[in-house]
Each structure stands twice: as C-alpha cells, then as structure tokens.
Design a protein around this motif. Structure first.
Motif, short mmCIF file in Angstrom:
data_model
loop_
_atom_site.label_atom_id
_atom_site.label_comp_id
_atom_site.label_asym_id
_atom_site.label_seq_id
_atom_site.Cartn_x
_atom_site.Cartn_y
_atom_site.Cartn_z
N LEU A 181 0.85 -1.18 0.00
CA LEU A 181 0.00 0.00 0.00
C LEU A 181 0.89 1.24 0.00
O LEU A 181 1.83 1.33 0.80
CB LEU A 181 -0.92 0.00 1.22
N GLU A 182 0.59 2.15 -0.88
CA GLU A 182 1.45 3.32 -1.06
C GLU A 182 1.23 4.38 0.01
O GLU A 182 2.17 5.06 0.43
CB GLU A 182 1.21 3.93 -2.45
N GLU A 183 -0.01 4.55 0.46
CA GLU A 183 -0.33 5.64 1.39
C GLU A 183 -1.16 5.10 2.55
O GLU A 183 -1.77 4.04 2.47
CB GLU A 183 -1.09 6.76 0.66
N GLY A 184 -1.18 5.91 3.63
CA GLY A 184 -2.02 5.57 4.76
C GLY A 184 -1.25 4.95 5.90
O GLY A 184 -0.01 4.84 5.90
N LEU A 185 -1.99 4.50 6.91
CA LEU A 185 -1.40 3.95 8.13
C LEU A 185 -0.70 2.62 7.89
O LEU A 185 0.31 2.31 8.52
CB LEU A 185 -2.50 3.78 9.19
N PHE A 186 -1.23 1.81 6.98
CA PHE A 186 -0.72 0.46 6.77
C PHE A 186 0.19 0.40 5.54
O PHE A 186 -0.01 1.10 4.56
CB PHE A 186 -1.89 -0.52 6.60
N SER A 187 1.19 -0.49 5.62
CA SER A 187 2.15 -0.64 4.52
C SER A 187 1.78 -1.77 3.57
O SER A 187 2.17 -1.74 2.41
CB SER A 187 3.55 -0.91 5.08
N LYS A 188 1.01 -2.78 4.06
CA LYS A 188 0.65 -3.92 3.23
C LYS A 188 -0.75 -4.41 3.58
O LYS A 188 -1.20 -4.26 4.72
CB LYS A 188 1.64 -5.08 3.42
N MET A 189 -1.39 -5.01 2.61
CA MET A 189 -2.65 -5.70 2.83
C MET A 189 -2.42 -7.19 2.56
O MET A 189 -1.75 -7.55 1.59
CB MET A 189 -3.75 -5.16 1.92
N LEU A 190 -2.96 -8.04 3.43
CA LEU A 190 -2.79 -9.48 3.30
C LEU A 190 -4.14 -10.16 3.12
O LEU A 190 -5.12 -9.80 3.78
CB LEU A 190 -2.13 -10.09 4.54
N ILE A 191 -4.18 -11.13 2.25
CA ILE A 191 -5.31 -12.05 2.16
C ILE A 191 -4.76 -13.43 2.47
O ILE A 191 -3.86 -13.93 1.79
CB ILE A 191 -5.98 -12.03 0.78
N ASP A 192 -5.27 -14.04 3.54
CA ASP A 192 -4.72 -15.29 4.03
C ASP A 192 -5.78 -16.39 3.94
O ASP A 192 -6.90 -16.22 4.46
CB ASP A 192 -4.26 -15.12 5.48
N ILE A 193 -5.45 -17.48 3.27
CA ILE A 193 -6.33 -18.65 3.18
C ILE A 193 -5.56 -19.82 3.81
O ILE A 193 -4.44 -20.12 3.41
CB ILE A 193 -6.68 -18.98 1.72
#
Length: 228
Positions: A181-193
């Motif tokens: 993620l380029e902007e905001g509080l978080f650096s990455k988004m994860l989808i976990d299965i």
C-alpha cells in the motif's frame, strides 16, 4: 509430548522475533472460519465461525518469511448422534452443533512462489504448526423424541468443556497474498487462506452421540489483514 514440543516452537519463535535485528512487521487480521468434524477426511457437516487476531512477520529474505500469530477463533461443526432407545421405549435422535472458542498461537514458514509474471503479487505458500487453548466449548443441540408415532422436538445449549481437550495442537497449510500500500497507516494488505487440521480428537463425543468414534476437526479460514 507433542503439545510440549509445539509450545516450545512458539516460545522459540517469540524469542527469535524479540532478538532479531531484521525488520519486523506487525499487523492485525479478521475473517471467518468454516470447520467440520471428520474421520479420514470424511466430512460430517460444517459451520462458520469468527476469526480475529494479530500477525508478526520476520522476513529472512524477499522470498522467505517466518510468521507468527495470536488469534481468537471459533471451531464449529455438526455431529449427528445415533438413535438411542430410552427405558420407556422412546427413540431419541440428537443433532449437535458444537462450537469451540479458542485462543491460538501459530508458527509458520512462508515462501513466495517464483512467478515472475505476477511480480510482487505472487502468492506465498505457508505451512507450520499451531496450538490452541480451549476457552470454552458449547453444544447447541436439537433433539427429536419419538414415541408411539408422536414426535416432539426441542432445542437448547449445553456447556460441554468437560468433554473437550484443553490444548488443541494442529498443522496448518495455506496461501497468502500480499499487496503493498502506497499511502495511509498500513504498509501492506494481506489475504490469508489457511487449512487447519487437529492432531488429536478435540472432544470425547461418546456422551453426545453414543458412538465410540472420536472425530477430529478441520477448518478452512479466510482472513483480511493489514501490516503496519
């Protein structure tokens, strides 16, 4: 013995995270589980549940990570009992929808597949061990009472933690998709299965079903997470 070994793995993982000089990543995740009681991979009936927890990741390289987590999750499945005849001649049939409330620590390895055409979107294969602590186990039951062609049904719930194990060790395998993620509080988004399978039968179901068969439990979880 294997429960002690699993606890040792989790303690060692926490120690590794605490003393490592590598860039550690922390995050949160939430999602859902779908669990079912089974023997030899025969599905007995499944129910959904809740999953929420925290994530910590230690990158050893761009492609290899060690990840840990502490989650609250629900293992919830259905077991149908064999018809039982009472002393009065009535036939009782019980359907149990059992929910285990669990606090679980996991230690997993993650390897990013070398799929160059996907770039950073290439998924990670995850695998490892976990051990859960049984916070409480409830049976939401449906009983059918049949006598002289008259059928009566009733429902209720019962605390059956005394039938269940306190410690719930398991192996885990899955896929994880990571999106920077380029902007905001978080650096990455994860989808976990992830698929989880217990080592031992988590519950002595004989008092509920009248059957000596002790089923294991498996679950599939889907979660969305964000790393700081």
């Amino acid at each position: 013995m294997h429960k002690i070994r699993l606890l040792s793995v989790c303690v060692c993982l926490c120690s590794l995270f605490a003393h490592s000089t590598c860039a550690q990543e922390f995050g949160v995740r939430t999602g859902a589980t779908f669990s079912f009681f089974t023997n030899d991979f025969i599905m007995k009936g499944g129910n959904p549940g809740l999953l929420v927890g925290g994530i910590v990741s230690l990158p050893l390289s761009d492609a290899i990570h060690i990840t840990g987590g502490l989650d609250y999750s629900q293992l919830s499945g259905q077991i149908d009992g064999s018809p039982q005849v009472t002393s009065g001649g009535a036939i009782l049939t019980r359907e149990s929808n059992i929910t285990i409330h669990m606090l679980e620590a996991s230690a997993l390895g993650a390897y990013q597949l070398p799929l160059s055409f996907l770039g950073e979107a290439s998924p990670f294969i995850t695998g490892g061990l976990s051990i859960g602590y049984n916070l409480g186990t409830w049976d939401y039951f449906h009983v059918q009472h049949s006598l002289n062609q008259e059928i009566t049904t009733y429902t209720g719930n019962e605390n059956i933690k005394s039938y269940a194990s306190n410690w719930l060790p398991a192996w885990n395998i899955g896929l994880r998709f990571v999106t920077p993620l380029e902007e905001g509080l978080f650096s990455k988004m994860l989808i976990d299965i992830r698929m989880r399978s217990s080592f031992d039968p988590p519950i002595n179901t004989y008092p509920l079903t009248g059957s000596p068969e002790l089923p294991g439990i498996r679950s599939i979880s889907f979660s969305l997470g964000f790393m700081f």
